[in-house]
Design a protein around this motif. Sequence first.
Motif, PDB file in Angstrom:
ATOM      1  N   PRO A 196       0.823  -1.220   0.000  1.00  0.00           N
ATOM      2  CA  PRO A 196       0.000   0.000   0.000  1.00  0.00           C
ATOM      3  C   PRO A 196       0.851   1.261   0.000  1.00  0.00           C
ATOM      4  O   PRO A 196       1.907   1.308   0.630  1.00  0.00           O
ATOM      5  N   THR A 197       0.367   2.276  -0.731  1.00  0.00           N
ATOM      6  CA  THR A 197       1.075   3.555  -0.816  1.00  0.00           C
ATOM      7  C   THR A 197       0.223   4.723  -0.347  1.00  0.00           C
ATOM      8  O   THR A 197       0.713   5.846  -0.284  1.00  0.00           O
ATOM      9  N   ARG A 198      -1.051   4.466  -0.030  1.00  0.00           N
ATOM     10  CA  ARG A 198      -1.963   5.514   0.419  1.00  0.00           C
ATOM     11  C   ARG A 198      -2.601   5.077   1.727  1.00  0.00           C
ATOM     12  O   ARG A 198      -2.769   3.874   1.972  1.00  0.00           O
ATOM     13  N   TRP A 200      -5.651   4.952   2.882  1.00  0.00           N
ATOM     14  CA  TRP A 200      -6.853   4.122   2.831  1.00  0.00           C
ATOM     15  C   TRP A 200      -6.564   2.725   2.279  1.00  0.00           C
ATOM     16  O   TRP A 200      -7.365   1.809   2.445  1.00  0.00           O
ATOM     17  N   GLU A 201      -5.420   2.559   1.610  1.00  0.00           N
ATOM     18  CA  GLU A 201      -5.079   1.246   1.091  1.00  0.00           C
ATOM     19  C   GLU A 201      -4.580   0.298   2.175  1.00  0.00           C
ATOM     20  O   GLU A 201      -4.634  -0.933   2.012  1.00  0.00           O
ATOM     21  N   VAL A 202      -4.101   0.842   3.274  1.00  0.00           N
ATOM     22  CA  VAL A 202      -3.501   0.009   4.317  1.00  0.00           C
ATOM     23  C   VAL A 202      -4.521  -0.980   4.876  1.00  0.00           C
ATOM     24  O   VAL A 202      -4.276  -2.193   4.946  1.00  0.00           O
ATOM     25  N   VAL A 205      -5.662  -3.609   2.172  1.00  0.00           N
ATOM     26  CA  VAL A 205      -4.664  -4.655   1.930  1.00  0.00           C
ATOM     27  C   VAL A 205      -4.592  -5.612   3.122  1.00  0.00           C
ATOM     28  O   VAL A 205      -4.491  -6.833   2.955  1.00  0.00           O
ATOM     29  N   GLN A 239      -6.758  -4.834  -7.750  1.00  0.00           N
ATOM     30  CA  GLN A 239      -6.208  -4.669  -6.414  1.00  0.00           C
ATOM     31  C   GLN A 239      -7.321  -4.197  -5.476  1.00  0.00           C
ATOM     32  O   GLN A 239      -8.335  -3.666  -5.923  1.00  0.00           O
ATOM     33  N   GLY A 241      -9.726  -2.062  -3.377  1.00  0.00           N
ATOM     34  CA  GLY A 241     -10.054  -0.644  -3.504  1.00  0.00           C
ATOM     35  C   GLY A 241     -11.548  -0.430  -3.433  1.00  0.00           C
ATOM     36  O   GLY A 241     -12.346  -1.370  -3.453  1.00  0.00           O
TER      37      GLY A 241
END
Length: 303
Positions: A196-198, A200-202, A205, A239, A241
């Motif tokens: 994750p890079t954002r 909300w992605e943490v 994922v 992915q 999201g």
Amino acid sequence: MTTAFVLGGGGLLGAHEVGMLQALAEAGIRPDLIVGTSIGAINGALVAADPPGAAARLRQMWEGDELRLAFSERLWGRAARLVRSGTHLHSLEPLSRLLASGLPGEDFADLKLPFQCVAASIEHATARWFTSGPVVPAVMASCAVPGLLPPVEIDGQHYFDGGLVDSIPVGRAVALGASTVYVLQVGRIESPLSVPTRPWEVGLVAFEIARRHRFHEDMSSLPDDVTVHVLPTGGDRPQPGLAQFRYRDKAGVGQSIERAYIASASYLGALARLAGFRGSARPAPGRAVPAGRRRPRSRCRSA
């Protein structure tokens, strides 16, 4: 031989399962039992209600306006509901009415095939499998995505989306006696996760790791007399999201159905040719057959 269809969760990506169902129907493969989670519980309940006509009925529902209208509330309406409830954006009522309209009766006993769905118990932090009683509340519990839909109360207990505890319930189908299992999945297990890079992605994922772990554990512990076929989606490998919850994307829905149909029909056709070549109706016992390959190849289960 007992054949099970396992329908996994995945929001809008559940449209892939409609194409897979069409391919299975055309290949003459009929289930003896159905288990489902989340959006797979909705699709699965309608299959159990009308096995011969389910693929066509679901395609109409997904490509038409029925499902889109169940989530058609305007932004200000969703914002107001979130403020009032403090927990969710959408009401369950439109989705409940949509499901009820496709069922022959209110009870599990009214379905044409044995059907089970799972939800996550809030009070007990466990999986609750629904096998009897009213169908609609059980399925709504199974697809109550936290934050999007409210928890569902049944018999004084509250439930969230079944994907939290068993997103692709292969193990349940095996426990119910299935010897051949067809997994209808939404594509997320077909590719590795990305770091994750954002912010909300943490969480997304992390949840995806948990759901995949359960599936891989089930697949690695298959009994020797069980064969599992993981049907391919034939499309992009998504992915985690929020896009998976955009039910109003009609163009994307149609593409997902068609790609999954083409890929699964190709897979099943190759499987039938291979079985004919071997003089057998199915691969060697204790094998899991992965998705996404043009020609079926067996992968031995790990110990």
